[in-house]
Scaffold this motif. Structure first.
Motif, PDB file in Angstrom:
ATOM      1  N   LYS A  43       6.439  24.712  40.578  1.00  0.00           N
ATOM      2  CA  LYS A  43       5.375  24.232  39.703  1.00  0.00           C
ATOM      3  C   LYS A  43       4.279  23.447  40.439  1.00  0.00           C
ATOM      4  O   LYS A  43       3.276  23.077  39.822  1.00  0.00           O
ATOM      5  CB  LYS A  43       5.975  23.333  38.623  1.00  0.00           C
ATOM      6  CG  LYS A  43       6.844  24.049  37.600  1.00  0.00           C
ATOM      7  CD  LYS A  43       5.997  24.855  36.635  1.00  0.00           C
ATOM      8  CE  LYS A  43       6.832  25.387  35.473  1.00  0.00           C
ATOM      9  NZ  LYS A  43       7.283  24.347  34.564  1.00  0.00           N
ATOM     10  N   ALA A  44       4.457  23.155  41.729  1.00  0.00           N
ATOM     11  CA  ALA A  44       3.433  22.410  42.465  1.00  0.00           C
ATOM     12  C   ALA A  44       2.143  23.223  42.519  1.00  0.00           C
ATOM     13  O   ALA A  44       2.166  24.434  42.732  1.00  0.00           O
ATOM     14  CB  ALA A  44       3.927  22.091  43.870  1.00  0.00           C
ATOM     15  N   ALA A  57       7.695  14.940  35.024  1.00  0.00           N
ATOM     16  CA  ALA A  57       8.562  14.716  33.863  1.00  0.00           C
ATOM     17  C   ALA A  57       9.495  15.914  33.728  1.00  0.00           C
ATOM     18  O   ALA A  57       9.041  17.045  33.540  1.00  0.00           O
ATOM     19  CB  ALA A  57       7.722  14.547  32.598  1.00  0.00           C
ATOM     20  N   PHE A  58      10.794  15.661  33.832  1.00  0.00           N
ATOM     21  CA  PHE A  58      11.787  16.734  33.858  1.00  0.00           C
ATOM     22  C   PHE A  58      12.802  16.553  32.742  1.00  0.00           C
ATOM     23  O   PHE A  58      13.226  15.433  32.456  1.00  0.00           O
ATOM     24  CB  PHE A  58      12.540  16.746  35.197  1.00  0.00           C
ATOM     25  CG  PHE A  58      11.659  16.942  36.401  1.00  0.00           C
ATOM     26  CD1 PHE A  58      11.420  18.211  36.906  1.00  0.00           C
ATOM     27  CD2 PHE A  58      11.084  15.849  37.027  1.00  0.00           C
ATOM     28  CE1 PHE A  58      10.619  18.393  38.010  1.00  0.00           C
ATOM     29  CE2 PHE A  58      10.276  16.017  38.137  1.00  0.00           C
ATOM     30  CZ  PHE A  58      10.041  17.298  38.637  1.00  0.00           C
ATOM     31  N   ARG A 116      19.173  24.566  32.658  1.00  0.00           N
ATOM     32  CA  ARG A 116      17.777  24.973  32.614  1.00  0.00           C
ATOM     33  C   ARG A 116      16.913  23.748  32.802  1.00  0.00           C
ATOM     34  O   ARG A 116      17.157  22.707  32.184  1.00  0.00           O
ATOM     35  CB  ARG A 116      17.479  25.632  31.257  1.00  0.00           C
ATOM     36  CG  ARG A 116      16.046  26.103  31.091  1.00  0.00           C
ATOM     37  CD  ARG A 116      15.851  26.759  29.738  1.00  0.00           C
ATOM     38  NE  ARG A 116      16.146  25.844  28.646  1.00  0.00           N
ATOM     39  CZ  ARG A 116      16.067  26.185  27.367  1.00  0.00           C
ATOM     40  NH1 ARG A 116      15.770  27.422  27.038  1.00  0.00           N
ATOM     41  NH2 ARG A 116      16.329  25.297  26.429  1.00  0.00           N
ATOM     42  N   VAL A 117      15.908  23.848  33.664  1.00  0.00           N
ATOM     43  CA  VAL A 117      15.017  22.728  33.932  1.00  0.00           C
ATOM     44  C   VAL A 117      13.659  23.005  33.307  1.00  0.00           C
ATOM     45  O   VAL A 117      13.055  24.055  33.554  1.00  0.00           O
ATOM     46  CB  VAL A 117      14.856  22.482  35.446  1.00  0.00           C
ATOM     47  CG1 VAL A 117      13.849  21.353  35.695  1.00  0.00           C
ATOM     48  CG2 VAL A 117      16.191  22.126  36.081  1.00  0.00           C
ATOM     49  N   LEU A 118      13.181  22.093  32.494  1.00  0.00           N
ATOM     50  CA  LEU A 118      11.833  22.132  31.934  1.00  0.00           C
ATOM     51  C   LEU A 118      11.040  20.994  32.547  1.00  0.00           C
ATOM     52  O   LEU A 118      11.563  19.892  32.733  1.00  0.00           O
ATOM     53  CB  LEU A 118      11.872  21.982  30.415  1.00  0.00           C
ATOM     54  CG  LEU A 118      12.842  22.896  29.647  1.00  0.00           C
ATOM     55  CD1 LEU A 118      12.753  22.620  28.167  1.00  0.00           C
ATOM     56  CD2 LEU A 118      12.555  24.352  29.953  1.00  0.00           C
ATOM     57  N   SER A 119       9.785  21.246  32.846  1.00  0.00           N
ATOM     58  CA  SER A 119       9.003  20.199  33.499  1.00  0.00           C
ATOM     59  C   SER A 119       7.553  20.276  33.082  1.00  0.00           C
ATOM     60  O   SER A 119       7.063  21.310  32.624  1.00  0.00           O
ATOM     61  CB  SER A 119       9.102  20.324  35.023  1.00  0.00           C
ATOM     62  OG  SER A 119       8.445  21.495  35.479  1.00  0.00           O
ATOM     63  N   MET A 228       8.041  20.101  25.826  1.00  0.00           N
ATOM     64  CA  MET A 228       8.158  21.420  26.412  1.00  0.00           C
ATOM     65  C   MET A 228       7.925  22.495  25.359  1.00  0.00           C
ATOM     66  O   MET A 228       8.296  22.333  24.194  1.00  0.00           O
ATOM     67  CB  MET A 228       9.542  21.605  27.045  1.00  0.00           C
ATOM     68  CG  MET A 228       9.922  20.504  28.026  1.00  0.00           C
ATOM     69  SD  MET A 228       8.810  20.427  29.433  1.00  0.00           S
ATOM     70  CE  MET A 228       9.443  18.961  30.258  1.00  0.00           C
ATOM     71  N   THR A 229       7.302  23.571  25.759  1.00  0.00           N
ATOM     72  CA  THR A 229       7.094  24.708  24.885  1.00  0.00           C
ATOM     73  C   THR A 229       7.991  25.845  25.334  1.00  0.00           C
ATOM     74  O   THR A 229       8.595  25.809  26.407  1.00  0.00           O
ATOM     75  CB  THR A 229       5.629  25.168  24.939  1.00  0.00           C
ATOM     76  OG1 THR A 229       5.348  25.645  26.266  1.00  0.00           O
ATOM     77  CG2 THR A 229       4.695  24.019  24.630  1.00  0.00           C
ATOM     78  N   ALA A 230       8.055  26.892  24.514  1.00  0.00           N
ATOM     79  CA  ALA A 230       8.908  28.022  24.849  1.00  0.00           C
ATOM     80  C   ALA A 230       8.486  28.661  26.166  1.00  0.00           C
ATOM     81  O   ALA A 230       9.313  29.163  26.927  1.00  0.00           O
ATOM     82  CB  ALA A 230       8.857  29.059  23.726  1.00  0.00           C
TER      83      ALA A 230
END
Length: 243
Positions: A43-44, A57-58, A116-119, A228-230
């Motif tokens: 994501k960087a 933010a994770f 699962r990681v959301l960020s 977080m969104t889908a």
């Protein structure tokens, strides 16, 4: 020594081998670290020639059973994960828009052994607070005036016969500080120099009697909770790698 090797050694210091065996059928802490590192790299984004912005933010989603096992480790795991994210970002030259937060979230949609990681990149609010460290204990300063001495009527009481009952005061306005001797018997020193009143820079040392008082300014972050969104939920990590 690699990043995950350092993590594993840090974790081994916190949990014994018998406790570690309970993780064999579910998520391993080192897998969370690997997933966070992968998420950072993926994501960087380059925002200028000199700045690569990484998410800060994770949310780590895992089965309720795995989440409960992770919570049983306590703050050790939180500290290790936060340190690893910050270290990896520094090594890669990444920067953050706000304080780093990592939330471990139970998720009924995740099978045991997967995560699962959301960020997202989230700017937070950082407030600065004045504190003093005395003999290994940290004391927050009052907004305005904090009196230090051996008397019970002082805001911070120290057990040092060489100090006066109300020996010294620190004035803190939320941004700057000043130290002032309160007509003490033995006087006050700031970084080895006797003073009556003086500005108080961060990390300077006030000495009264035989006691050293270190003044510090620390950040207190109140970051927003990640939303977080889908479309964010695109990476699922299982034991041994990504899926």
């Amino acid at each position: 020594m690699g990043l995950l090797d350092s993590f594993e050694k840090g974790l081994e210091r916190a949990v014994n081998s018998a406790f570690a065996k309970s993780f064999r059928s579910g998520i391993q802490p080192v897998e969370i670290a690997a997933a966070l590192r992968t998420e950072l790299d993926a994501k960087a984004a380059v925002v200028s020639r000199d700045r690569i912005l990484a998410p800060n933010a994770f949310e780590v989603h895992m089965s309720p059973a795995d989440a409960e096992r992770m919570r049983s480790i306590g703050s050790t795991l939180d500290d290790e994960l936060l340190g690893l994210v910050q270290k990896h970002a520094k090594n890669q030259g990444f920067s953050f828009a706000g304080p780093v937060t990592i939330a471990l979230a139970p998720d009924d949609q995740q099978a045991t052994g997967t995560l699962r990681v959301l960020s997202q990149t989230a700017a937070g609010t950082v407030a600065w607070r004045g504190v003093v460290d005395i003999e290994g204990k940290r004391h927050p300063l009052n907004k305005g005036r904090t009196v230090i001495g051996r008397g019970t009527d002082a805001d911070i009481t120290i057990a040092d016969a060489g100090t006066s009952r109300r020996h010294v005061e620190i004035l803190w306005d939320g941004e700057r500080a000043m130290v002032r001797d309160m007509n003490s018997t033995n006087g006050t020193q700031l970084d080895g120099r006797r003073i009556t009143e003086a500005p108080l820079p961060p990390d300077s040392i006030i000495t009264i009697g035989r006691t050293d008082i270190t003044f510090r300014v620390v950040a207190q972050a109140t970051p927003p909770r990640p939303t977080m969104t889908a479309s964010d939920a695109t990476r699922a990590y299982g034991i041994g790698g990504t899926s």
